[in-house]
Design a protein around this motif. Sequence first.
Motif, PDB file in Angstrom:
ATOM      1  N   ASP A 177       0.978  -1.075   0.028  1.00 58.56           N
ATOM      2  CA  ASP A 177       0.006  -0.281   0.120  1.00 58.56           C
ATOM      3  C   ASP A 177       1.093   1.302   0.252  1.00 58.56           C
ATOM      4  OD1 ASP A 177      -1.611   1.842   0.529  1.00 58.56           O
ATOM      5  OD2 ASP A 177      -3.028   1.057   2.454  1.00 58.56           O
ATOM      6  N   PRO A 178       0.666   2.032  -0.964  1.00 56.78           N
ATOM      7  CA  PRO A 178       1.253   3.095  -1.300  1.00 56.78           C
ATOM      8  C   PRO A 178       1.313   4.412  -0.804  1.00 56.78           C
ATOM      9  CG  PRO A 178       0.810   3.079  -3.003  1.00 56.78           C
ATOM     10  CD  PRO A 178       0.207   1.512  -2.137  1.00 56.78           C
ATOM     11  N   THR A 179      -0.043   4.317   0.220  1.00 57.31           N
ATOM     12  CA  THR A 179      -0.974   5.678   0.763  1.00 57.31           C
ATOM     13  C   THR A 179       0.057   6.534   1.156  1.00 57.31           C
ATOM     14  OG1 THR A 179      -2.589   4.409   1.041  1.00 57.31           O
ATOM     15  CG2 THR A 179      -2.779   6.873   2.540  1.00 57.31           C
ATOM     16  N   VAL A 180       1.345   6.146   1.779  1.00 58.70           N
ATOM     17  CA  VAL A 180       2.305   6.822   3.630  1.00 58.70           C
ATOM     18  C   VAL A 180       3.025   7.993   2.089  1.00 58.70           C
ATOM     19  CG1 VAL A 180       3.607   7.001   5.122  1.00 58.70           C
ATOM     20  CG2 VAL A 180       2.238   5.217   4.725  1.00 58.70           C
ATOM     21  N   LEU A 181       3.442   6.931   0.887  1.00 59.25           N
ATOM     22  CA  LEU A 181       4.831   7.548   0.122  1.00 59.25           C
ATOM     23  C   LEU A 181       3.854   8.779  -0.445  1.00 59.25           C
ATOM     24  CD1 LEU A 181       7.596   6.918  -0.880  1.00 59.25           C
ATOM     25  CD2 LEU A 181       6.399   5.526  -2.615  1.00 59.25           C
ATOM     26  N   VAL A 182       3.132   8.180  -1.137  1.00 55.97           N
ATOM     27  CA  VAL A 182       2.537   9.324  -1.935  1.00 55.97           C
ATOM     28  C   VAL A 182       2.045  10.771  -0.830  1.00 55.97           C
ATOM     29  CG1 VAL A 182       0.098   9.804  -2.679  1.00 55.97           C
ATOM     30  CG2 VAL A 182       1.072   7.249  -3.737  1.00 55.97           C
ATOM     31  N   ALA A 237      13.233  -8.399   1.407  1.00 54.17           N
ATOM     32  CA  ALA A 237      11.919  -7.870   2.099  1.00 54.17           C
ATOM     33  C   ALA A 237      12.242  -7.370   3.157  1.00 54.17           C
ATOM     34  CB  ALA A 237      11.292  -8.939   1.209  1.00 54.17           C
ATOM     35  N   VAL A 238      13.301  -7.699   3.989  1.00 57.73           N
ATOM     36  CA  VAL A 238      13.065  -6.646   5.720  1.00 57.73           C
ATOM     37  C   VAL A 238      12.647  -5.364   4.805  1.00 57.73           C
ATOM     38  CG1 VAL A 238      15.124  -5.799   5.531  1.00 57.73           C
ATOM     39  CG2 VAL A 238      13.614  -6.207   7.872  1.00 57.73           C
ATOM     40  N   LEU A 249       9.065   1.224   3.004  1.00 59.21           N
ATOM     41  CA  LEU A 249       8.607   1.668   1.542  1.00 59.21           C
ATOM     42  C   LEU A 249       7.089   1.404   2.067  1.00 59.21           C
ATOM     43  CD1 LEU A 249       9.874   2.780  -1.542  1.00 59.21           C
ATOM     44  CD2 LEU A 249       9.047   0.786  -1.611  1.00 59.21           C
ATOM     45  N   PHE A 250       6.648   0.285   2.048  1.00 64.43           N
ATOM     46  CA  PHE A 250       4.536   0.720   1.928  1.00 64.43           C
ATOM     47  C   PHE A 250       4.572   0.573   3.455  1.00 64.43           C
ATOM     48  CE2 PHE A 250       6.737  -1.931  -1.729  1.00 64.43           C
ATOM     49  CZ  PHE A 250       5.658  -0.827  -2.719  1.00 64.43           C
ATOM     50  N   VAL A 270       6.009   3.952   9.615  1.00 63.38           N
ATOM     51  CA  VAL A 270       5.919   5.317   9.278  1.00 63.38           C
ATOM     52  C   VAL A 270       7.729   5.765   9.706  1.00 63.38           C
ATOM     53  CG1 VAL A 270       4.376   7.035   9.082  1.00 63.38           C
ATOM     54  CG2 VAL A 270       3.527   4.512   9.487  1.00 63.38           C
ATOM     55  N   GLU A 271       7.634   5.809  10.876  1.00 63.34           N
ATOM     56  CA  GLU A 271       8.878   7.411  11.550  1.00 63.34           C
ATOM     57  C   GLU A 271      10.446   6.041  10.970  1.00 63.34           C
ATOM     58  OE1 GLU A 271      10.867   9.421  15.170  1.00 63.34           O
ATOM     59  OE2 GLU A 271       8.553   8.552  15.365  1.00 63.34           O
TER      60      GLU A 271
END
Length: 468
Positions: free
Chosen positions: A133-138, A400-401, A406-407, A428-429
């Motif tokens: 889910d790329p929501t935070v990146l976006v 893959a850690v 990233l997501f 997130v942080e």
Amino acid sequence: MTERSTTQTDAGPAGDPTRIETPLGSFHALRDGDVVRVRNIRYARADRFAAPSPVAPDPAESAPLQHVRYACPQPPSPADQVYGPQLRDVEPTEDCLRLSITRPAETDGALPVLVWVHGGAYVSGAGDLAGYDPTVLVREHGVLVVNVTYRLGALGFFSDGGSDDVAAAVEAGRPANLGLLDLLAALRWVRDHVHAFGGDPDQVTLVGQSAGADAIAHLLGADDADGLFSRAILQSPPLGVRGGRAEVHAGLVEAAGPLDPTGTVDDVLAAQQRAMAAVAGMNDRAGMPFAPEYGRAPLPSEEEFLATWRRRAPGLELMVTWTSQEGETFVQLDPRGRALRDKPVVGRLLAWFVCRKVTDTLFRTGCKAFAKDMADAGAAVVAAELTTRPVDAPMGATHAVELGLLFPNPDRWAEAPVIGPAGARTLVEAGRDLRAAWAEFARTGRLAADRVGTGPGWTGELRVTRRS
């Protein structure tokens, strides 16, 4: 492109229903705060064992699909014991040639585009999983992310040994590389249509991990890929097992037997599992038995492939990364590896040597060679090793850690032993610097800092080994 809210009728965990207006029409979507997502846009159609045919975006199709996650049909994955239940609440379908677009609700000008190509050894996963889910990146970086789903396993990477002629390979028998052809179709869709959703078709960066990164490496040498992207981030591509697959492929074909294009999908998956079991342990390629085949559309022969890479290198901007303990995952997934670790006194030391060998053989050595080849041929290349990991994580900086950084979906990654509840709480942080680095590369082709640190609950860094 504008966005307007609609009456909430089925608000789910992915956001509240809304609609977005585009030059292509009004698409149903989901809104999560200041981010919107249009899910399951069809980019192509394909019959079983046939090449994909492109389709134009259809707004009328989007209404019932916003709370559905599609995946190519696939057997259960042993990797779930490391990465958690990846396919929970996912609907398998052969009609899986879909992509999802995530972008800011309000845009000002065309956005950099990141196209996510998922991994899973070419046999498992899907583009729009909860763990991707790329929501935070976006939200943090104002980019547009396209998550692509493509065909896998016997449905996507299993020819019947037909013609060696590249042009004829899609005309007879069971073609090779259908999954790669799917990805090329998705990239053409992005080139032709992403501007309608607020993206910049001239600023497209491919991002992939593991088999997804390997697929990107092959797209760099594929026919008709020119102009579809100019940057790529390859995370842990298993380039140490690229090529040399004739023995494994022959074993797969013999064990699978004939595959009826009109039979049930369960029959195809049963043949896939039978074939994988037959080649297990055959050689180091057998760990990823379904993979791109050279000399079959859209790839040149194996002998010509490196030259094709070098010819395409000028003008490309590439970042290739690997983790410092890639092999820990594979030791954990192999019963022989677990038994080795459990040996008294010397077990952990022996397991460490095996982990180091797997890391070097499958990843580190091949990634460094790829970076050197592409840089020498004129590409701008950053190569880096990730040592980042949750504090006290049993598998360390393993394969893959970094995906959780990233997501960052804490609920999803808390179920994955590779990260676990403690590491997931601060995703997130802890991943803020890594996401900033990836977004900066997508915008400029540069990595802003030599080292990318982590945050609370995590330790390690991104160590740049080459910059050219």
